[in-house]
Design a protein around this motif. Structure first.
Motif, PDB file in Angstrom:
ATOM      1  N   ALA A 105       0.866  -1.185   0.000  1.00 38.01           N
ATOM      2  CA  ALA A 105       0.000   0.000   0.000  1.00 38.01           C
ATOM      3  C   ALA A 105       0.898   1.228   0.000  1.00 38.01           C
ATOM      4  O   ALA A 105       1.773   1.360   0.866  1.00 38.01           O
ATOM      5  CB  ALA A 105      -0.912   0.017   1.223  1.00 38.01           C
ATOM      6  N   LEU A 106       0.712   2.100  -0.957  1.00 35.81           N
ATOM      7  CA  LEU A 106       1.444   3.367  -1.038  1.00 35.81           C
ATOM      8  C   LEU A 106       0.514   4.484  -0.604  1.00 35.81           C
ATOM      9  O   LEU A 106      -0.518   4.713  -1.237  1.00 35.81           O
ATOM     10  CB  LEU A 106       1.931   3.605  -2.473  1.00 35.81           C
ATOM     11  N   THR A 109      -4.041   0.564   7.286  1.00 35.25           N
ATOM     12  CA  THR A 109      -4.460  -0.636   8.007  1.00 35.25           C
ATOM     13  C   THR A 109      -5.226  -1.610   7.125  1.00 35.25           C
ATOM     14  O   THR A 109      -5.763  -2.602   7.621  1.00 35.25           O
ATOM     15  CB  THR A 109      -5.338  -0.238   9.202  1.00 35.25           C
ATOM     16  N   ASP A 110      -5.281  -1.350   5.832  1.00 37.07           N
ATOM     17  CA  ASP A 110      -6.057  -2.177   4.904  1.00 37.07           C
ATOM     18  C   ASP A 110      -5.532  -3.615   4.893  1.00 37.07           C
ATOM     19  O   ASP A 110      -4.328  -3.845   4.736  1.00 37.07           O
ATOM     20  CB  ASP A 110      -5.972  -1.582   3.491  1.00 37.07           C
ATOM     21  N   PRO A 111      -6.408  -4.604   5.052  1.00 39.13           N
ATOM     22  CA  PRO A 111      -5.951  -5.998   5.122  1.00 39.13           C
ATOM     23  C   PRO A 111      -5.358  -6.521   3.823  1.00 39.13           C
ATOM     24  O   PRO A 111      -4.702  -7.573   3.827  1.00 39.13           O
ATOM     25  CB  PRO A 111      -7.224  -6.767   5.496  1.00 39.13           C
ATOM     26  N   ARG A 112      -5.544  -5.807   2.718  1.00 40.52           N
ATOM     27  CA  ARG A 112      -4.978  -6.276   1.454  1.00 40.52           C
ATOM     28  C   ARG A 112      -3.472  -6.068   1.366  1.00 40.52           C
ATOM     29  O   ARG A 112      -2.816  -6.637   0.490  1.00 40.52           O
ATOM     30  CB  ARG A 112      -5.660  -5.549   0.285  1.00 40.52           C
ATOM     31  N   ALA A 113      -2.916  -5.254   2.244  1.00 39.78           N
ATOM     32  CA  ALA A 113      -1.500  -4.900   2.154  1.00 39.78           C
ATOM     33  C   ALA A 113      -0.692  -5.523   3.283  1.00 39.78           C
ATOM     34  O   ALA A 113      -1.139  -5.602   4.427  1.00 39.78           O
ATOM     35  CB  ALA A 113      -1.334  -3.387   2.175  1.00 39.78           C
ATOM     36  N   GLU A 114       0.522  -5.950   2.957  1.00 37.15           N
ATOM     37  CA  GLU A 114       1.479  -6.448   3.948  1.00 37.15           C
ATOM     38  C   GLU A 114       2.538  -5.399   4.276  1.00 37.15           C
ATOM     39  O   GLU A 114       3.072  -5.384   5.384  1.00 37.15           O
ATOM     40  CB  GLU A 114       2.173  -7.695   3.411  1.00 37.15           C
ATOM     41  N   GLY A 126       0.013  -4.587  12.232  1.00 35.53           N
ATOM     42  CA  GLY A 126       0.838  -5.721  11.858  1.00 35.53           C
ATOM     43  C   GLY A 126       1.515  -5.599  10.511  1.00 35.53           C
ATOM     44  O   GLY A 126       1.958  -6.610   9.941  1.00 35.53           O
ATOM     45  N   LYS A 127       1.662  -4.372  10.006  1.00 35.92           N
ATOM     46  CA  LYS A 127       2.276  -4.169   8.694  1.00 35.92           C
ATOM     47  C   LYS A 127       3.776  -3.903   8.834  1.00 35.92           C
ATOM     48  O   LYS A 127       4.239  -3.341   9.820  1.00 35.92           O
ATOM     49  CB  LYS A 127       1.644  -2.967   7.976  1.00 35.92           C
ATOM     50  N   HIS A 128       4.522  -4.260   7.796  1.00 34.43           N
ATOM     51  CA  HIS A 128       5.865  -3.740   7.621  1.00 34.43           C
ATOM     52  C   HIS A 128       5.734  -2.325   7.076  1.00 34.43           C
ATOM     53  O   HIS A 128       4.787  -2.015   6.348  1.00 34.43           O
ATOM     54  CB  HIS A 128       6.660  -4.611   6.650  1.00 34.43           C
ATOM     55  N   VAL A 129       6.709  -1.457   7.411  1.00 32.27           N
ATOM     56  CA  VAL A 129       6.539  -0.031   7.085  1.00 32.27           C
ATOM     57  C   VAL A 129       7.820   0.550   6.490  1.00 32.27           C
ATOM     58  O   VAL A 129       8.913   0.351   7.021  1.00 32.27           O
ATOM     59  CB  VAL A 129       6.135   0.779   8.339  1.00 32.27           C
TER      60      VAL A 129
END
Length: 365
Positions: free
Chosen positions: A10-11, A68-73, A95-98
């Motif tokens: 996600a950008l 926080t969108d569940p489609r993105a890691e 829980g995302k990498h950033v």
């Protein structure tokens, strides 16, 4: 063994940085897939991606929903500086990498909080220091590391522009994290720290020079290392005549006149990885007892940053820009601003543990 599924990205932010750097570099990196963009202008996103030959993606108008969108890691934050920390915090908590575009945050307190949160959540946190992989810097750093100049006593790094008119954009308006030092300073500082490590003291002068300017548009910062000086300079009123790098050592000098071309290539629509990508025809000029020598500059490749991010997320490599390194850059940025205000040099407010962590994370580009 089959390759793993692409990492979904996600950008958040589709302004200059998101459109010019992040989307093309992500799109050109095998193993990464741009899944969605956080933007309040879906038409701009659709047009921009299509113009670069990138596939359409979902657009989420609320930046925190995108974070926080569940489609993105993996969440990449390319928004105005004041929103970096809140969005990164939301993404890490989800829980995302950033990845955060520079600067890391607005101050050391925020940077420390984010570093601790990433460690607590067990997630990758990195800062987009793409200019580690610029041709000009690779040429100069390689020459210094080879020892050809002997001990380097004077290192001068300029990012100068000629933009006499103040623009209507957040970077040039009053507010936290705005101004030339916070825009270009992170690149200058990060490169100097990679070559020389942490300075003993920082002195600085900041100025507002253009008619109608609201924030500093001239910066001159000196990093002190015993008898060595690393000079970092940025200005918006330089029409020509300054070199990108000037280096003086005990056995010779070097000058790199022109800057890396990747930003110009991206603005012209070139795809990363194209045959001419990162090629630099401007040589590094070396002066020593034997005369004058012109050394070819290596090709730059900012795509190596996202290749490193992919490998780090998959557990196949190290984080290309660690929180400890990003924290050190923040310390210099903040200390330079304080030194300019007080009119004298200051030491970095880093703990022994933070200094040790920076030293341990010395990663070659």
């Amino acid at each position: 063994m089959n390759d793993p599924a692409p990492i979904r990205v996600a950008l958040i932010g589709y302004g200059f940085a998101g459109q010019t750097f992040h989307a093309p570099l992500i799109g050109a990196t095998p193993g990464l897939r741009l899944e969605l963009v956080g933007s309040r202008d879906p038409a701009k996103v659709a047009h921009g991606l299509a113009a670069r030959g990138l596939p359409p993606v979902a657009v989420v108008e609320d930046p925190f929903a995108a974070a926080t969108d569940p489609r993105a890691e993996l969440v990449v934050i390319a928004t105005p500086n004041a929103s970096h920390a809140p969005l990164a915090r939301a993404a890490l908590d989800a829980g995302k990498h950033v990845v955060i575009d520079k600067p890391f945050a607005l101050d050391l307190r925020q940077a420390r909080e984010l570093s601790a949160l990433a460690q607590q959540r067990g997630r990758l946190l990195s800062v987009f220091q793409n200019r580690r992989w610029d041709s000009d810097f690779l040429a100069v750093r390689g020459l210094i590391q080879d020892g050809r100049l002997g001990e380097v006593l004077h290192f001068e790094s300029h990012i100068d522009r000629y933009r006499p008119q103040v623009r209507e954009r957040w970077r040039e308006q009053a507010g936290a994290g705005s101004g030339l030092w916070w825009d270009l300073g992170p690149h200058l500082v990060d490169q100097a720290l990679l070559v020389f490590g942490l300075p003993q003291r920082v002195s600085a002068s900041l100025a507002v020079q253009r008619d109608g300017a609201q924030v500093a548009d001239w910066a001159h910062v000196v990093l002190e290392y015993g008898r060595r000086r690393a000079i970092l300079h940025a200005s918006m009123l330089v029409a020509g005549g300054s070199a990108r790098f000037t280096v003086h050592g005990q056995r010779g000098s070097a000058v790199k006149t022109l800057a890396d071309r990747q930003e110009a290539q991206l603005l012209a629509g070139m795809r990363p990885g194209a045959p001419e990508w990162g090629r630099d025809e401007d040589p590094l000029i070396v002066y020593d007892d034997a005369g004058t020598h012109r050394l070819p500059a290596p090709a730059g490749d900012q795509g190596r940053y996202y290749a490193g991010i992919r490998d780090a997320v998959l557990g196949r490599g190290a984080n290309p820009v660690t929180p400890a390194q990003a924290l050190a850059v923040m310390a210099v940025l903040e200390t330079a601003e304080a030194a300019a205000a007080h009119g004298h040099g200051l030491s970095l407010p880093l703990s022994d543990a933070e200094r040790a962590a920076f030293a341990a994370d010395a990663i070659s580009p």
